[in-house]
Design a protein around this motif. Structure first.
Motif, mmCIF file in Angstrom:
data_model
loop_
_atom_site.group_PDB
_atom_site.id
_atom_site.type_symbol
_atom_site.label_atom_id
_atom_site.label_comp_id
_atom_site.label_asym_id
_atom_site.label_seq_id
_atom_site.Cartn_x
_atom_site.Cartn_y
_atom_site.Cartn_z
ATOM 1 N N GLY A 106 2.088 -17.698 -25.476
ATOM 2 C CA GLY A 106 3.315 -18.629 -25.402
ATOM 3 C C GLY A 106 3.684 -18.342 -23.899
ATOM 4 O O GLY A 106 2.855 -17.899 -22.968
ATOM 5 N N LYS A 107 4.757 -19.270 -23.628
ATOM 6 C CA LYS A 107 5.213 -19.174 -22.160
ATOM 7 C C LYS A 107 5.392 -17.717 -21.238
ATOM 8 O O LYS A 107 4.886 -17.721 -20.192
ATOM 9 N N LYS A 108 5.962 -16.925 -22.061
ATOM 10 C CA LYS A 108 6.315 -15.816 -21.514
ATOM 11 C C LYS A 108 5.118 -14.963 -21.330
ATOM 12 O O LYS A 108 4.879 -14.040 -20.459
ATOM 13 N N GLU A 109 4.296 -14.879 -22.240
ATOM 14 C CA GLU A 109 2.840 -14.097 -22.151
ATOM 15 C C GLU A 109 2.065 -14.855 -21.430
ATOM 16 O O GLU A 109 1.496 -13.719 -20.556
ATOM 17 N N ALA A 110 1.919 -15.930 -21.063
ATOM 18 C CA ALA A 110 1.290 -16.448 -20.022
ATOM 19 C C ALA A 110 1.738 -16.272 -18.842
ATOM 20 O O ALA A 110 0.884 -15.853 -17.750
ATOM 21 N N ALA A 111 3.322 -16.255 -18.604
ATOM 22 C CA ALA A 111 3.594 -15.958 -17.102
ATOM 23 C C ALA A 111 3.464 -14.526 -16.900
ATOM 24 O O ALA A 111 3.102 -14.230 -15.748
ATOM 25 N N ALA A 112 3.603 -13.681 -17.939
ATOM 26 C CA ALA A 112 3.234 -12.181 -17.566
ATOM 27 C C ALA A 112 2.006 -11.946 -17.238
ATOM 28 O O ALA A 112 1.394 -11.329 -16.426
ATOM 29 N N GLN A 113 1.131 -12.702 -18.040
ATOM 30 C CA GLN A 113 -0.494 -12.627 -17.363
ATOM 31 C C GLN A 113 -0.743 -13.152 -16.138
ATOM 32 O O GLN A 113 -1.536 -12.403 -15.429
ATOM 33 N N ARG A 114 -0.499 -14.055 -15.621
ATOM 34 C CA ARG A 114 -0.424 -14.699 -14.372
ATOM 35 C C ARG A 114 0.161 -13.559 -13.402
ATOM 36 O O ARG A 114 -0.427 -13.202 -12.280
ATOM 37 N N LEU A 115 1.347 -13.181 -13.672
ATOM 38 C CA LEU A 115 1.902 -12.081 -12.664
ATOM 39 C C LEU A 115 1.095 -10.969 -12.715
ATOM 40 O O LEU A 115 0.857 -10.273 -11.556
ATOM 41 N N ALA A 116 0.737 -10.417 -13.813
ATOM 42 C CA ALA A 116 -0.162 -9.274 -13.766
ATOM 43 C C ALA A 116 -1.500 -9.633 -12.866
ATOM 44 O O ALA A 116 -2.112 -8.652 -12.196
ATOM 45 N N MET A 117 -2.104 -10.725 -12.923
ATOM 46 C CA MET A 117 -3.427 -10.938 -12.448
ATOM 47 C C MET A 117 -3.125 -11.442 -10.857
ATOM 48 O O MET A 117 -4.010 -10.762 -10.155
ATOM 49 N N ALA A 118 -2.070 -11.779 -10.405
ATOM 50 C CA ALA A 118 -1.625 -12.035 -9.027
ATOM 51 C C ALA A 118 -1.510 -10.558 -8.463
ATOM 52 O O ALA A 118 -1.893 -10.126 -7.415
ATOM 53 N N ARG A 119 -0.404 -9.906 -9.301
ATOM 54 C CA ARG A 119 -0.466 -8.284 -8.803
ATOM 55 C C ARG A 119 -1.867 -7.601 -8.545
ATOM 56 O O ARG A 119 -1.990 -6.864 -7.456
ATOM 57 N N GLU A 120 -2.576 -7.838 -9.391
ATOM 58 C CA GLU A 120 -4.030 -7.267 -9.310
ATOM 59 C C GLU A 120 -4.732 -7.567 -7.986
ATOM 60 O O GLU A 120 -5.426 -6.800 -7.504
ATOM 61 N N GLU A 121 -4.660 -8.949 -7.821
ATOM 62 C CA GLU A 121 -5.253 -9.598 -6.669
ATOM 63 C C GLU A 121 -4.886 -9.068 -5.336
ATOM 64 O O GLU A 121 -5.436 -8.869 -4.510
ATOM 65 N N PHE A 122 -3.319 -9.145 -5.464
ATOM 66 C CA PHE A 122 -2.623 -8.592 -4.205
ATOM 67 C C PHE A 122 -3.065 -7.427 -3.964
ATOM 68 O O PHE A 122 -3.285 -6.740 -2.709
ATOM 69 N N LEU A 123 -2.823 -6.384 -4.755
ATOM 70 C CA LEU A 123 -3.421 -4.902 -4.571
ATOM 71 C C LEU A 123 -4.802 -4.683 -4.122
ATOM 72 O O LEU A 123 -4.919 -3.754 -3.197
ATOM 73 N N MET A 124 -5.828 -5.412 -4.481
ATOM 74 C CA MET A 124 -6.854 -5.445 -3.972
ATOM 75 C C MET A 124 -7.152 -5.845 -2.408
ATOM 76 O O MET A 124 -7.839 -5.014 -1.786
ATOM 77 N N LEU A 125 -6.299 -7.064 -2.171
ATOM 78 C CA LEU A 125 -6.439 -7.423 -0.677
ATOM 79 C C LEU A 125 -5.568 -6.323 0.021
ATOM 80 O O LEU A 125 -6.072 -6.301 1.114
ATOM 81 N N GLN A 126 -4.334 -5.793 -0.349
ATOM 82 C CA GLN A 126 -3.694 -5.049 0.241
ATOM 83 C C GLN A 126 -4.550 -3.534 0.521
ATOM 84 O O GLN A 126 -4.717 -3.149 1.537
ATOM 85 N N LYS A 127 -5.431 -3.019 -0.457
ATOM 86 C CA LYS A 127 -6.240 -1.966 -0.132
ATOM 87 C C LYS A 127 -7.336 -2.239 0.874
ATOM 88 O O LYS A 127 -7.720 -1.605 1.662
ATOM 89 N N ARG A 128 -7.847 -3.574 0.540
ATOM 90 C CA ARG A 128 -9.142 -3.837 1.244
ATOM 91 C C ARG A 128 -8.804 -4.124 2.858
ATOM 92 O O ARG A 128 -9.688 -3.567 3.632
ATOM 93 N N HIS A 129 -7.669 -4.664 3.123
ATOM 94 C CA HIS A 129 -7.282 -4.993 4.498
ATOM 95 C C HIS A 129 -6.142 -4.101 5.104
ATOM 96 O O HIS A 129 -5.801 -4.114 6.203
ATOM 97 N N GLY A 130 -5.746 -2.939 4.202
ATOM 98 C CA GLY A 130 -4.656 -2.177 4.647
ATOM 99 C C GLY A 130 -3.259 -2.942 4.996
ATOM 100 O O GLY A 130 -2.798 -2.416 6.060
ATOM 101 N N LEU A 131 -2.978 -3.684 4.221
ATOM 102 C CA LEU A 131 -1.591 -4.506 4.610
ATOM 103 C C LEU A 131 -0.617 -3.457 3.911
ATOM 104 O O LEU A 131 -0.499 -2.938 3.123
ATOM 105 N N THR A 132 0.560 -3.577 4.659
ATOM 106 C CA THR A 132 1.848 -3.271 4.493
ATOM 107 C C THR A 132 2.756 -4.372 3.831
ATOM 108 O O THR A 132 2.605 -5.546 4.100
ATOM 109 N N VAL A 133 3.971 -3.955 3.488
ATOM 110 C CA VAL A 133 4.883 -4.957 2.961
ATOM 111 C C VAL A 133 5.301 -5.758 4.365
ATOM 112 O O VAL A 133 5.770 -7.002 4.169
ATOM 113 N N ALA A 134 5.345 -5.041 5.417
ATOM 114 C CA ALA A 134 5.796 -5.751 6.586
ATOM 115 C C ALA A 134 4.707 -6.798 7.097
ATOM 116 O O ALA A 134 5.055 -8.207 7.566
#
Length: 92
Positions: free
Chosen positions: A32-60
């Motif tokens: 459904g729309k909500k499940e698909a949106a939640a899945q996209r958000l989870a995948m984006a979060r996972e990818e961001f955390l991998m990039l953050q860890k790899r490059h040592g990024l901060t919120v700033a």
């Protein structure tokens, strides 16, 4: 030769692993729309955390990537999300 060439077999192997990963993630029935949106958000979060860890990024670093107004809006969203209280449940 000191450097290894990136050959076609290696490319095929990497492509096959990516395809297997995508096949695992795809559900058997449509979402459904909500499940698909939640899945996209989870995948984006996972990818961001991998990039953050790899490059040592901060919120700033992330906020500085966007224009100033968008960075401020992003920080306000983070603060608002952290400040929201969970809904109260009914007592029986």
């Amino acid at each position: 030769m000191t450097s290894q060439k990136y050959d076609f077999r290696q490319f095929q192997e990497e492509l096959a692993t990516l395809e297997r990963k995508v096949e695992k993630q795809q559900p058997s029935k449509p979402l459904g729309k909500k499940e698909a949106a939640a899945q996209r958000l989870a995948m984006a979060r996972e990818e961001f955390l991998m990039l953050q860890k790899r490059h040592g990024l901060t919120v700033a670093d992330v906020v500085a990537f966007f224009p100033e107004e968008e960075g401020i809006a992003y920080l306000q969203q983070l603060i608002a999300a952290a400040a929201t209280k969970p809904r109260r449940t009914r007592k029986s």
